[in-house]
Design an enzyme around this catalytic site. Structure first.
Site, mmCIF file in Angstrom:
data_model
loop_
_atom_site.group_PDB
_atom_site.id
_atom_site.type_symbol
_atom_site.label_atom_id
_atom_site.label_comp_id
_atom_site.label_asym_id
_atom_site.label_seq_id
_atom_site.Cartn_x
_atom_site.Cartn_y
_atom_site.Cartn_z
ATOM 1 N N CYS A 1 0.832 -1.193 0.000
ATOM 2 C CA CYS A 1 0.000 0.000 0.000
ATOM 3 C C CYS A 1 0.869 1.246 0.000
ATOM 4 O O CYS A 1 2.086 1.177 -0.161
ATOM 5 C CB CYS A 1 -0.915 0.008 1.229
ATOM 6 N N ASP B 1 -3.464 -8.812 8.236
ATOM 7 C CA ASP B 1 -2.320 -8.635 9.134
ATOM 8 C C ASP B 1 -2.363 -7.271 9.810
ATOM 9 O O ASP B 1 -1.778 -7.083 10.883
ATOM 10 C CB ASP B 1 -1.005 -8.838 8.384
ATOM 11 N N ILE C 1 12.782 -11.236 -18.540
ATOM 12 C CA ILE C 1 12.913 -10.335 -19.679
ATOM 13 C C ILE C 1 14.150 -10.725 -20.479
ATOM 14 O O ILE C 1 15.205 -11.010 -19.906
ATOM 15 C CB ILE C 1 13.053 -8.871 -19.202
ATOM 16 N N SER D 1 11.375 -12.115 -5.248
ATOM 17 C CA SER D 1 12.643 -11.808 -5.920
ATOM 18 C C SER D 1 13.796 -12.434 -5.147
ATOM 19 O O SER D 1 13.642 -12.880 -4.011
ATOM 20 C CB SER D 1 12.843 -10.290 -6.013
ATOM 21 N N GLY D 2 14.978 -12.428 -5.752
ATOM 22 C CA GLY D 2 16.177 -13.001 -5.134
ATOM 23 C C GLY D 2 17.073 -11.970 -4.493
ATOM 24 O O GLY D 2 18.252 -12.268 -4.232
#
Length: 647
Positions: free
Chosen positions: A2, A105, A311, A384-385
């Site tokens: 948010c 949460d 990509i 993501s890593g």
């Protein structure tokens, strides 16, 4: 995920309808962060207003609406992020008498604060978040940010009002926010490609640092920005350096096979927590170690194919799409890839100032924006890593800095002092390599100085910013660990504290939020970080490879041929762009007459580099890119402020 915004006044002097309208405008500026719902809350008698924009991830019903009040009405909160262990916290709170209407949460976080207080709750929370919490009983505002700095939070003064928000664009909407450019902070952009916390591009405006809380009441606001040094007013509830020092003091004692088993378990749990959502979840997959491991752990715990996205770049030697496709096929992911042209990438450049709304010059922002846009077509959350390099010795620049530091140790002290005295004369020439680059490091007091030179763009940025003195950063420390650990540990800490939150995580947050996509980073679970810090360096690097332990865990899920691959950067061909399609754009922004008229950057410092670059000096493209990102941002900022309705 948010966006939040708001203000706190030093005195109750503004009518409720005016506060409501201002809060609404600030929140609306963050619509992209939360297109699903919006709300405001105002207490004119207290001089407080909160605004919120919601991207619904957990509890899609109206019961997740914010700003949200605690069950007893004491606290009102606007909150950005996710607390991943909210189910475990709820299970603790229910026997203590707390009842819940929904399953968000946010509601759990408010109940936890009611039960345990703000700072104890933050210690218990495992997540990524920025929080603005008003305590109606104590009449004070709490601002808080997660341990690693995954979610952003700015605060500053607009006239005599404190304003705060997830992005600067929210603060700009306040009619009294006329804070000019902080020229000292601008020098950090030129050196690092980003402006590290607590600094921001504006005077009287700051970033809340990772793992920090800030408590403010009307008296503190009345005292104004001049009463507080921002880094001192912010109080740590989790400090990366202290936690790393503690981990190094109690190191992991087992064999590497035991460390591998423990890391596998930690990462499995971290990934599983971040797969919890009431919307589709996917993964950014580049084919490298970190993202491949995250994808593997997701697929191992999923009953259906995981959505993966990559990509590809047509005609580029940086193209990782074939590697990602190979990993996805082996794991059984539902894989989507998109090949983009140079024109596709260049089309993103004009959007960058509005996307980041603070000058930001890591050129990998362009491909990151493209893969976020691709992922949003199929999912609302993407893992993501991020974090593997900073925790497990993943950067080749660490190896080069250690080599140089060892070489300097063999130079006689008198000769080093003589060479160091001449190092400052090199200026930007040290960027081009050779003797000038060597001289730039000879006066190093410790590994921190050597590493700072390795990661710097402009070596003397204050010479390029009119009227500036260079602001300090964590990279100024000769020994970031204050005597603990190894030089390698010190460099990884410096990147974890500065480069990770203010470059990498900022880049992912802004590009993902621009398309209303939530990005989660399981390798940055605080439990994983503290475990990684306890490991001996030999578990992270060997003579032939980096990220040793991560690769051992990855080898449990994919063939060795997919584990041991050379590292490739997720970059962009900036040099080619500036000599090609972007040359007219750059020419206009770098015109000497324009620079002199604006009076911020020195034409005498900038123009020679542009001319030398066009003449074939390849090294200057990084210097020029951060100048251009500032120039483009400056145009955007002035246009936005010109459109704000003044009181």
């Amino acid at each position: 995920m948010c966006g939040l915004a708001g203000m706190l006044l030093p005195a109750a002097q503004t009518p409720a309808e005016v506060l409501q309208a201002q809060a609404l405008a600030m929140g609306q500026a963050l619509h992209h962060r939360g297109p699903d719902d919006g709300g405001t809350w105002v207490d004119a008698a207290a001089g407080i207003a909160l605004a919120h924009r919601r991207l619904s991830i957990l509890d899609l019903s109206p019961l997740g609406h914010q700003p949200m009040a605690s069950a007893d009405g004491r606290y009102v909160m606007a909150y950005n992020g996710e607390v991943y262990n909210f189910a475990a916290l709820r299970a603790e709170l229910e026997p203590l008498g707390h009842a819940f209407r929904g399953h968000s949460d946010t509601e759990v976080l408010l109940a936890a604060i009611l039960q345990w207080g703000v700072e104890d709750t933050l210690q218990r929370a495992n997540g990524m978040f920025a929080i603005a919490l008003w305590d109606r009983q104590e009449q004070c505002l709490w601002l808080a940010r997660d341990r690693v700095g995954k979610k952003p939070l700015y605060y500053g003064w607009a006239g005599d009002a404190l304003v705060f928000g997830s992005e600067l664009k929210a603060l700009w909407q306040h009619p009294d926010f006329d804070n000019d450019i902080d020229r000292d902070a601008l020098t950090l952009l030129l050196r690092l490609d980003y402006i590290p916390a607590p600094h921001s591009i504006h005077q009287r405006c700051y970033k809340l640092m990772p793992g920090r809380v800030l408590r403010l009441d009307a008296a503190a606001v009345a005292a104004g920005a001049s009463a507080h040094r921002p880094e001192q007013a912010q109080r740590p509830y989790w400090d990366a350096r202290a936690r790393m020092q503690a981990a190094l003091a109690a190191p992991f004692q087992g064999r590497i096979e035991e460390a591998e088993e423990q890391l596998d378990g930690l990462l499995r749990d971290a990934v599983a927590l971040r797969m919890v959502a009431d919307v589709p979840v996917g993964v950014f997959l580049s084919g490298g170690t970190d993202s491949s491991l995250v994808a593997a752990l997701m697929q191992a715990q999923s009953g259906q194919p995981v959505h993966s996205f990559s990509i590809g770049f047509s005609g580029s030697h940086h193209d990782e799409a074939p590697l990602a496709r190979e990993v996805a096929t082996h794991l059984g992911c539902d894989h989507t890839e998109l090949y983009v042209s140079g024109a596709d990438a260049l089309a993103v450049v004009p959007q960058l100032p509005a996307m980041f709304d603070e000058p930001f010059a890591d050129a990998s922002q362009v491909p990151t924006a493209l893969v976020a846009r691709l992922a949003r077509q199929g999912v609302t959350v993407a893992l993501s890593g991020d974090g593997g390099d900073e925790l497990f010795f993943g950067y080749t620049r660490y190896v080069r800095a250690l080599r140089n530091w060892q070489m300097l140790g063999r130079v006689p002290a008198p000769l080093r002092r003589w060479m160091g005295a001449r190092a400052h004369q090199q200026g930007e020439a040290s960027r081009t390599g050779g003797l000038a680059a060597l001289l730039a490091e000879t006066g190093a007091r410790g590994i921190g100085d050597v590493y700072r030179n390795r990661i710097s763009r402009w070596r003397d940025p204050a010479a390029a910013v009119i009227g500036a003195s260079e602001a300090g950063s964590f990279y100024d420390l000769a020994d970031p660990l204050h005597g603990a650990g190894t030089p390698a540990d010190a460099m990884m800490l410096a990147d974890f504290v500065s480069y990770l939150p203010d470059d990498l995580l900022c880049k992912v947050d802004r590009t993902s939020m621009a398309v209303s996509l939530e990005a989660r980073a399981p390798l940055l679970d605080w439990r994983v970080a503290e475990f990684a810090w306890s490991l001996p360096l030999g578990f992270k690097r060997s003579e032939s490879t980096s990220k040793v332990l991560l690769k051992r865990v990855l080898g449990r899920y994919v063939p060795q041929s997919m584990v041991h691959r050379p590292k490739r950067g997720f970059g962009a061909p900036v040099s080619d762009w500036l000599k090609g399609d972007l040359k007219p754009w750059a020419d206009e922004l770098l015109q000497p007459a324009r620079l002199e008229r604006e009076g911020v950057l020195s034409a005498a410092a900038v123009q020679p580099l542009w001319q030398q670059f066009l003449g074939g000096q390849r090294k200057w493209h990084t210097h020029l890119w951060n100048v251009l990102m500032f120039q483009a941002w400056q145009d955007h900022w002035r246009q936005v402020r010109a459109g704000v309705q003044r009181g």
